[in-house]
Structure formats: C-alpha cells, structure tokens
Design a protein around this motif. Structure first.
Motif, PDB file in Angstrom:
ATOM      1  N   THR A  83       0.851  -1.236   0.006  1.00 60.37           N
ATOM      2  CA  THR A  83       0.138   0.207  -0.003  1.00 60.37           C
ATOM      3  C   THR A  83       0.823   1.167  -0.007  1.00 60.37           C
ATOM      4  O   THR A  83       1.823   1.269   0.459  1.00 60.37           O
TER       5      THR A  83
ATOM      6  N   GLY B 100      -7.046  -2.830  -7.022  1.00 59.55           N
ATOM      7  CA  GLY B 100      -7.340  -2.193  -5.601  1.00 59.55           C
ATOM      8  C   GLY B 100      -8.731  -1.762  -5.566  1.00 59.55           C
ATOM      9  O   GLY B 100      -9.512  -1.877  -4.439  1.00 59.55           O
TER      10      GLY B 100
ATOM     11  N   TYR C   8     -11.380  -4.066  -4.983  1.00 56.58           N
ATOM     12  CA  TYR C   8     -11.633  -4.661  -3.654  1.00 56.58           C
ATOM     13  C   TYR C   8     -12.079  -3.418  -2.597  1.00 56.58           C
ATOM     14  O   TYR C   8     -12.863  -3.844  -1.733  1.00 56.58           O
ATOM     15  N   ARG C   9     -11.755  -2.220  -3.115  1.00 58.10           N
ATOM     16  CA  ARG C   9     -12.285  -1.122  -2.325  1.00 58.10           C
ATOM     17  C   ARG C   9     -14.037  -1.040  -2.240  1.00 58.10           C
ATOM     18  O   ARG C   9     -14.823  -1.003  -1.512  1.00 58.10           O
TER      19      ARG C   9
ATOM     20  N   ARG D 233     -11.733   5.982  -1.609  1.00 59.11           N
ATOM     21  CA  ARG D 233     -10.038   6.272  -1.301  1.00 59.11           C
ATOM     22  C   ARG D 233      -9.757   6.569   0.123  1.00 59.11           C
ATOM     23  O   ARG D 233      -8.653   7.017   0.630  1.00 59.11           O
TER      24      ARG D 233
ATOM     25  N   ALA E 119     -11.016  -2.909   2.440  1.00 58.24           N
ATOM     26  CA  ALA E 119     -10.736  -3.581   1.078  1.00 58.24           C
ATOM     27  C   ALA E 119      -9.680  -4.770   1.537  1.00 58.24           C
ATOM     28  O   ALA E 119      -9.790  -5.743   0.866  1.00 58.24           O
ATOM     29  N   SER E 120      -8.539  -4.680   2.434  1.00 52.65           N
ATOM     30  CA  SER E 120      -7.847  -5.548   2.734  1.00 52.65           C
ATOM     31  C   SER E 120      -8.272  -6.732   3.620  1.00 52.65           C
ATOM     32  O   SER E 120      -8.084  -7.892   3.218  1.00 52.65           O
TER      33      SER E 120
ATOM     34  N   GLY F  93     -10.477  -8.392   1.058  1.00 55.05           N
ATOM     35  CA  GLY F  93      -9.485  -9.322  -0.018  1.00 55.05           C
ATOM     36  C   GLY F  93      -8.889 -10.819   0.728  1.00 55.05           C
ATOM     37  O   GLY F  93      -8.187 -11.410  -0.202  1.00 55.05           O
TER      38      GLY F  93
ATOM     39  N   GLY G 127      -1.812  -4.020  -8.439  1.00 58.42           N
ATOM     40  CA  GLY G 127      -2.458  -4.754  -7.322  1.00 58.42           C
ATOM     41  C   GLY G 127      -1.501  -5.331  -6.406  1.00 58.42           C
ATOM     42  O   GLY G 127      -0.601  -4.971  -6.075  1.00 58.42           O
ATOM     43  N   ARG G 128      -2.122  -6.538  -6.059  1.00 60.25           N
ATOM     44  CA  ARG G 128      -1.180  -7.420  -4.911  1.00 60.25           C
ATOM     45  C   ARG G 128      -0.736  -8.778  -5.616  1.00 60.25           C
ATOM     46  O   ARG G 128       0.340  -9.344  -5.273  1.00 60.25           O
ATOM     47  N   ASP G 129      -1.643  -9.168  -6.506  1.00 62.74           N
ATOM     48  CA  ASP G 129      -1.332 -10.555  -7.097  1.00 62.74           C
ATOM     49  C   ASP G 129      -1.490 -10.611  -8.696  1.00 62.74           C
ATOM     50  O   ASP G 129      -1.907 -11.522  -9.238  1.00 62.74           O
ATOM     51  N   MET G 130      -1.348  -9.515  -9.159  1.00 68.94           N
ATOM     52  CA  MET G 130      -1.579  -9.525 -10.623  1.00 68.94           C
ATOM     53  C   MET G 130      -0.476 -10.266 -11.358  1.00 68.94           C
ATOM     54  O   MET G 130      -0.656 -10.975 -12.402  1.00 68.94           O
TER      55      MET G 130
ATOM     56  N   ARG H 234      -2.021  -3.350   7.342  1.00 71.12           N
ATOM     57  CA  ARG H 234      -2.476  -3.721   6.005  1.00 71.12           C
ATOM     58  C   ARG H 234      -1.327  -4.542   5.283  1.00 71.12           C
ATOM     59  O   ARG H 234      -1.682  -5.539   4.686  1.00 71.12           O
TER      60      ARG H 234
ATOM     61  N   ASP I   8      -2.047  -8.282   4.082  1.00 72.72           N
ATOM     62  CA  ASP I   8      -1.899  -8.715   2.719  1.00 72.72           C
ATOM     63  C   ASP I   8      -0.965  -9.709   2.330  1.00 72.72           C
ATOM     64  O   ASP I   8      -1.047 -10.456   1.388  1.00 72.72           O
TER      65      ASP I   8
HETATM   66  O1   DC Z   1      -4.183  -1.167  -3.867  1.00 75.00           O
HETATM   67  P1   DC Z   1      -5.109  -0.549  -2.901  1.00 75.00           P
HETATM   68  O2   DC Z   1      -4.507   0.025  -1.803  1.00 75.00           O
HETATM   69  O3   DC Z   1      -6.225   0.350  -3.460  1.00 75.00           O
HETATM   70  O4   DC Z   1      -5.713  -1.850  -2.433  1.00 75.00           O
HETATM   71  C1   DC Z   1      -6.721  -1.920  -1.240  1.00 75.00           C
HETATM   72  C2   DC Z   1      -6.674  -3.261  -0.513  1.00 75.00           C
HETATM   73  O5   DC Z   1      -7.205  -4.213  -1.298  1.00 75.00           O
HETATM   74  C3   DC Z   1      -5.254  -3.901  -0.211  1.00 75.00           C
HETATM   75  O6   DC Z   1      -4.631  -3.294   0.966  1.00 75.00           O
HETATM   76  C4   DC Z   1      -5.556  -5.443  -0.484  1.00 75.00           C
HETATM   77  C5   DC Z   1      -6.841  -5.563  -1.016  1.00 75.00           C
HETATM   78  N1   DC Z   1      -6.280  -6.050  -2.634  1.00 75.00           N
HETATM   79  C6   DC Z   1      -6.189  -7.321  -2.985  1.00 75.00           C
HETATM   80  O7   DC Z   1      -6.240  -8.094  -1.889  1.00 75.00           O
HETATM   81  N2   DC Z   1      -5.717  -7.564  -4.041  1.00 75.00           N
HETATM   82  C7   DC Z   1      -5.344  -6.892  -4.971  1.00 75.00           C
HETATM   83  N3   DC Z   1      -5.058  -7.381  -6.269  1.00 75.00           N
HETATM   84  C8   DC Z   1      -5.550  -5.388  -4.798  1.00 75.00           C
HETATM   85  C9   DC Z   1      -5.892  -4.741  -3.656  1.00 75.00           C
END
Ligand code: DC
Length: 227
Positions: A16, A39, A42-43, A90, A98-99, A102, A128-131, A179, A183
């Motif tokens: 984040t 993200g 997920y938000r 936001r 979102a976390s 997620g 993102g986190r898992d792209m 967070r 995550d």
């Molecule tokens: O990128 P961001 O801070 O807007 O994402 C918010 C939350 O969404 C992040 O803390 C974890 C979740 N998230 C996720 O689990 N997988 C993703 N591909 C993107 C975001």
C-alpha cells in the motif's frame, strides 16, 4: 516470463501507498494501454459489504454480492450502481476494509473474471497485489514496486494534506503496517514478489524515474519477445 502473449500485460504489484497506482496509470497512458486498478475493485467490495451489512465471515454472501455489483470505470471516475464513488473508496477506512474483504477467498474468486476482462487490445497495465502471481501469470513484464514504510506513510500524509484532509502520520504508519501484514500473511494470493518480477524500490526515486524504468524494461522485453 512467457513469450508471444495475445495482448501484452504489464503487472505491477506492491504494498500500500508504494506509488504503484500512479506509476501504472502513467505507463498505461504512455503506451496507450488499458489500466486495471484492482485495488479499486476490492475497495468497492469493501464499501458495498458495509452498505449491505454483510460480515466478513459470510464468504458466500460476499461472493454473491460481489458478482451482482454494477461497476463502471468511466474516464477517471468509478461508478457503483450509477453512483460516483471515486472519492468515497479512497479513504483509509475503505483501504482497511478492502484488505479485510481481500482476505476472503470467495471474494477473490468472484473478482477473477472481471479482472481478466480488462485485458483487451492493445494491452494492459494492471496494478495490485497478485497481478503477476495469480491473475496474469503470463504477463510479459512483472514489476514489484515498493518503498520503505516510513516513506510510504509520508507520501500518504502529503496526499491527504493536499486533499485538505488532516491525518496523524504515526497512525497512518501503523495502519499501513497492519495492512501490509494482512496482505502478505493471508493464505489466498498473498502479496509477494513473483520469482520473475523486477524489484523497483522507489524510496529514493521520483515518479518520472520509476515510470521511465518500467517503460525501459517493457521496451527491452518487447524486443526480445517480438511484440
Ligand atoms: O491497492 P489498494 O491500496 O487500493 O488496495 C486496497 C486493498 O485491497 C489492499 O490492502 C488489499 C486489497 N487488494 C488485494 O487483496 N488484491 C489486489 N489485487 C488489490 C488489492
């Protein structure tokens, strides 16, 4: 990394407030590619779960709700059921929510095909986190973009200040670490650097440099695979 993809994907993952959203969007603009802000999805699920009062232990209900959401990305705005929620999602609160959603496997599964549908000609930049690890494992370029927690908290503080929102930097830092922890520790698709991803630490780097670096890597790999 895999050669000859249908349409090229640049996957940018990271923790984040690392600045990956800004970098990803600028790279997409430069290349004329589509952009996926995963993200934001997920938000939106986090926001809708609060609006519909669905608890985090209700995986199936969350998944049903997720699949029924009418989400639209138009220019720079995001709509849920025709309501402009661009700013609403936001907040720090929505980031934490979102976390939390997620970490629910049923939610991740429910968002899978929507995320993949963003891949259209001429190409996609996805952040993102898992792209790189789960959604687009065949991405031609994978970047893990990070910065120290202190720098990320300072950046978030400045962002909020520019929007006229007051914040406490110590609270921002502890929220951000919480967070990161959730995550990276979750079982399903945790935040981690893909084996074949380039590490980009922007602690000492401005946005333009980071964008240039990603474009440089992309041009190099596109020559190698003949895109
Ligand atoms: O990128 P961001 O801070 O807007 O994402 C918010 C939350 O969404 C992040 O803390 C974890 C979740 N998230 C996720 O689990 N997988 C993703 N591909 C993107 C975001």
């Amino acid at each position: 990394m895999v050669s000859n993809p249908t349409f090229p994907v640049i996957a940018i993952d990271g923790p984040t407030a690392s600045g990956k959203g800004t970098v990803a969007q600028l790279v997409a603009n430069h290349l004329g590619f589509h952009y996926l802000d995963s993200g934001a999805l997920y938000r939106i699920v986090g926001l809708a779960s609060l609006q519909n009062k669905i608890a985090l232990d209700q995986g199936l209900a969350l998944a049903e709700m997720t699949k029924s959401l009418r989400i639209e990305f138009k220019e720079n705005n995001i709509y849920l059921d025709n309501q402009d929620i661009t700013e609403l999602i936001r907040t720090e609160e929505m980031g934490l929510r979102a976390s939390a959603v997620g970490a629910v496997p049923e939610v991740r599964l429910a968002l899978l095909s929507l995320q993949k549908s963003f891949l259209r000609a001429p190409g996609l930049v996805a952040d993102g986190r898992d792209m790189a690890t789960v959604i687009f494992p065949n991405a031609v370029l994978k970047v893990f973009l990070t910065a120290s927690a202190k720098i990320r908290a300072e950046r978030r503080f400045k962002q909020l200040k520019n929007k006229g929102i007051s914040a406490n930097i110590d609270i921002l830092l502890s929220d951000l670490l919480a967070r990161d922890e959730r995550d990276t520790q979750r079982k399903d698709a945790p935040l981690l650097q893909a084996m074949d991803a380039h590490l980009l630490d922007t602690s000492e780097m401005d946005v333009e440099k980071a964008v240039q670096k990603v474009i440089f890597w992309y041009q190099k790999v596109s020559k190698e695979v003949g895109i």
